[in-house]
Motif scaffolding. Structure first.
Motif, PDB file in Angstrom:
ATOM      1  N   TYR A 263       0.856  -1.182   0.000  1.00 37.56           N
ATOM      2  CA  TYR A 263       0.000   0.000   0.000  1.00 37.56           C
ATOM      3  C   TYR A 263       0.890   1.230   0.000  1.00 37.56           C
ATOM      4  O   TYR A 263       1.871   1.301   0.761  1.00 37.56           O
ATOM      5  N   LEU A 264       0.549   2.206  -0.827  1.00 41.53           N
ATOM      6  CA  LEU A 264       1.311   3.451  -0.905  1.00 41.53           C
ATOM      7  C   LEU A 264       0.576   4.557  -0.174  1.00 41.53           C
ATOM      8  O   LEU A 264      -0.622   4.767  -0.383  1.00 41.53           O
ATOM      9  N   SER A 266       0.979   8.551   0.271  1.00 44.17           N
ATOM     10  CA  SER A 266       1.712   9.711  -0.225  1.00 44.17           C
ATOM     11  C   SER A 266       0.797  10.915  -0.272  1.00 44.17           C
ATOM     12  O   SER A 266      -0.420  10.813  -0.040  1.00 44.17           O
ATOM     13  N   THR A 270      -3.697   7.600  -1.084  1.00 49.48           N
ATOM     14  CA  THR A 270      -3.367   6.327  -0.440  1.00 49.48           C
ATOM     15  C   THR A 270      -4.144   5.207  -1.109  1.00 49.48           C
ATOM     16  O   THR A 270      -5.330   5.347  -1.396  1.00 49.48           O
ATOM     17  N   ILE A 273      -1.033  -0.712  -4.364  1.00 47.35           N
ATOM     18  CA  ILE A 273      -0.314  -0.636  -5.635  1.00 47.35           C
ATOM     19  C   ILE A 273      -0.683  -1.839  -6.492  1.00 47.35           C
ATOM     20  O   ILE A 273      -0.658  -2.985  -6.027  1.00 47.35           O
ATOM     21  N   PHE A 299       7.537   4.858  -6.511  1.00 47.70           N
ATOM     22  CA  PHE A 299       7.690   5.027  -5.055  1.00 47.70           C
ATOM     23  C   PHE A 299       8.400   6.360  -4.829  1.00 47.70           C
ATOM     24  O   PHE A 299       9.615   6.427  -4.694  1.00 47.70           O
ATOM     25  N   SER A 303       7.577   9.458   0.559  1.00 50.52           N
ATOM     26  CA  SER A 303       6.316   8.731   0.666  1.00 50.52           C
ATOM     27  C   SER A 303       6.561   7.427   1.430  1.00 50.52           C
ATOM     28  O   SER A 303       7.690   7.101   1.784  1.00 50.52           O
ATOM     29  N   THR A 304       5.503   6.685   1.674  1.00 49.81           N
ATOM     30  CA  THR A 304       5.591   5.522   2.555  1.00 49.81           C
ATOM     31  C   THR A 304       4.907   4.320   1.918  1.00 49.81           C
ATOM     32  O   THR A 304       3.825   4.444   1.338  1.00 49.81           O
ATOM     33  N   LEU A 305       5.545   3.168   2.035  1.00 44.93           N
ATOM     34  CA  LEU A 305       4.947   1.903   1.629  1.00 44.93           C
ATOM     35  C   LEU A 305       4.595   1.101   2.874  1.00 44.93           C
ATOM     36  O   LEU A 305       5.365   1.059   3.840  1.00 44.93           O
ATOM     37  N   GLU A 333      -2.674   8.625   6.647  1.00 45.01           N
ATOM     38  CA  GLU A 333      -1.628   8.918   5.670  1.00 45.01           C
ATOM     39  C   GLU A 333      -0.735  10.084   6.092  1.00 45.01           C
ATOM     40  O   GLU A 333       0.380  10.219   5.587  1.00 45.01           O
ATOM     41  N   ARG A 367      10.477   6.253   2.304  1.00 48.32           N
ATOM     42  CA  ARG A 367      11.599   6.645   1.439  1.00 48.32           C
ATOM     43  C   ARG A 367      12.119   7.998   1.891  1.00 48.32           C
ATOM     44  O   ARG A 367      11.340   8.951   2.044  1.00 48.32           O
TER      45      ARG A 367
END
Length: 378
Positions: A263-264, A266, A270, A273, A299, A303-305, A333, A367
């Protein structure tokens, strides 16, 4: 959890699934009173004997040794008192009832002793397995040149329910490489397969220049493990896994072996993926003519995964509804990455009313922001 008791039974502690002394007392007094009233009403007070004598057996299935012994003594005394008040036609019949009660209640105490010893051994083994998992899996946070990784791992320590979730995030000459995997099945054999995959990943991630080569190494490790356990008669396992390659570019790479896609989270939104159709889990590659392929995805920096195992997505509430992870993530998020994992776990426990049935593994990959260009010095 079962029931913990010291060797002499002096400090019995009932945990979830056990009986409290209040419950035991309620059973003894309530059932005895009900049978006594029924016996008086029917004019057959000794008729309670064949019913009350089985009460210690019921308590032996969930209570402590001391509780079972107390119930046994109570039962025998009540039966003897009933026989004194209203004797049976013959002394032989009276003796038979008392001997039967003593024998059955004695067996109930033996049953409780054996059950408690077995539960203590199971508890020792599952606690050792969970401790071994925590020792081999590195604690959070993890860090690479591209990532800061937060997360949590909570094994379910219930009898055979110890699972085989593993994770890793490590710097390599080819960028940051990340693994999250879940072994099919539960128990110590599942942990053994999980460690085989984890050790193989730690070696291959450093040695192999491509992500497909890393996954091939993981596939071979599962096949070797299955070949070995087959000789001992144990069940062969397959492993769902998600393997990521994250370099300095904003485009990352993934190979999904039957696992939950990431899941992304950003500023752009949100959501999960889309990695296309997942490949077969590790250990089953021979069943498909198509080789596993790399899927690129975006990515962005800062941002965050979120990566997880099905212990999260397959958690149910009391009505049977699955936990809506993607819907909940949209609320979080904007949380700092370090707060996401504990927030998800707390919300998950509330959703399931603290009755989680599977291991929970969760990785939060943030990231790092791009470094500003360093001005040249002329």
């Amino acid at each position: 959890m079962g029931i913990s008791e010291d060797p002499d039974g002096a400090n019995a502690v009932t945990r979830e699934g056990g009986l409290t002394w209040r419950v035991v007392a309620g059973w003894l007094v309530g059932i005895t009173a009900a049978l006594a009233v029924t016996g008086v009403a029917l004019g057959r007070e000794t008729g309670l004997a064949p019913f009350l004598v089985f009460l210690p057996t019921l308590i032996a299935g969930r209570g402590t040794v001391r509780q079972t012994a107390v119930a046994s003594v109570w039962t025998v005394l009540v039966i003897i008192g009933s026989l004194i008040r209203r004797p049976l036609p013959s002394a032989a019949a009276t003796a038979s009832v008392i001997i039967f009660a003593l024998a059955l209640d004695g067996l109930s105490v033996v049953q409780a002793v054996r059950r408690v010893r077995q539960e203590k051994e199971i508890s020792r083994l599952r606690s050792a397995a969970a401790a071994l998992q925590r020792h081999i899996l590195r604690p959070f946070p993890l860090a690479t040149a591209e990532l800061v990784v937060h997360g949590l791992y909570e094994p379910v320590e219930e009898d055979s329910m110890v699972g085989g979730d593993v994770y890793e995030a490590m710097p390599t000459p080819y960028g940051s490489r990340v693994l999250i995997a879940d072994v099919q099945g539960k128990g110590l054999p599942a942990i053994s397969a999980a460690f085989a995959v984890l050790n193989s990943f730690r070696e291959a991630a450093l040695a192999e220049p491509t992500l497909t080569a890393v996954v091939d190494a993981l596939e071979n490790s599962v096949l070797r493990h299955n070949s070995f356990v087959a000789q001992t008669g144990e069940e062969q396992r397959f492993v769902t896994a998600l393997i990521l390659d994250i370099g300095s570019e904003t485009t990352a790479q993934a190979i999904n072996c039957g696992h939950i896609p990431p899941y992304l989270l950003s500023e752009q939104g949100t959501g999960q993926i889309h990695l296309g159709e997942a490949s077969l889990p590790l250990g089953l590659a021979s069943l498909s003519p198509e080789p596993r392929t790399v899927t690129p995805f975006n990515f962005p920096t800062d941002s965050t995964l979120l990566l997880c195992t099905d212990g999260i997505t397959e958690t149910r509430d009391p009505s049977g509804a699955f936990y809506p992870l993607e819907e909940r993530l949209s609320r979080w998020e904007h949380l700092p990455p370090a707060e996401i994992a504990p927030t998800v776990h707390h919300d998950l426990e509330q959703y399931a009313h603290s009755k989680l049935a599977d291991d929970v593994a969760l990785l939060v990959l943030h990231r790092k922001p791009a470094l500003p260009d360093t001005p040249s010095i002329s």
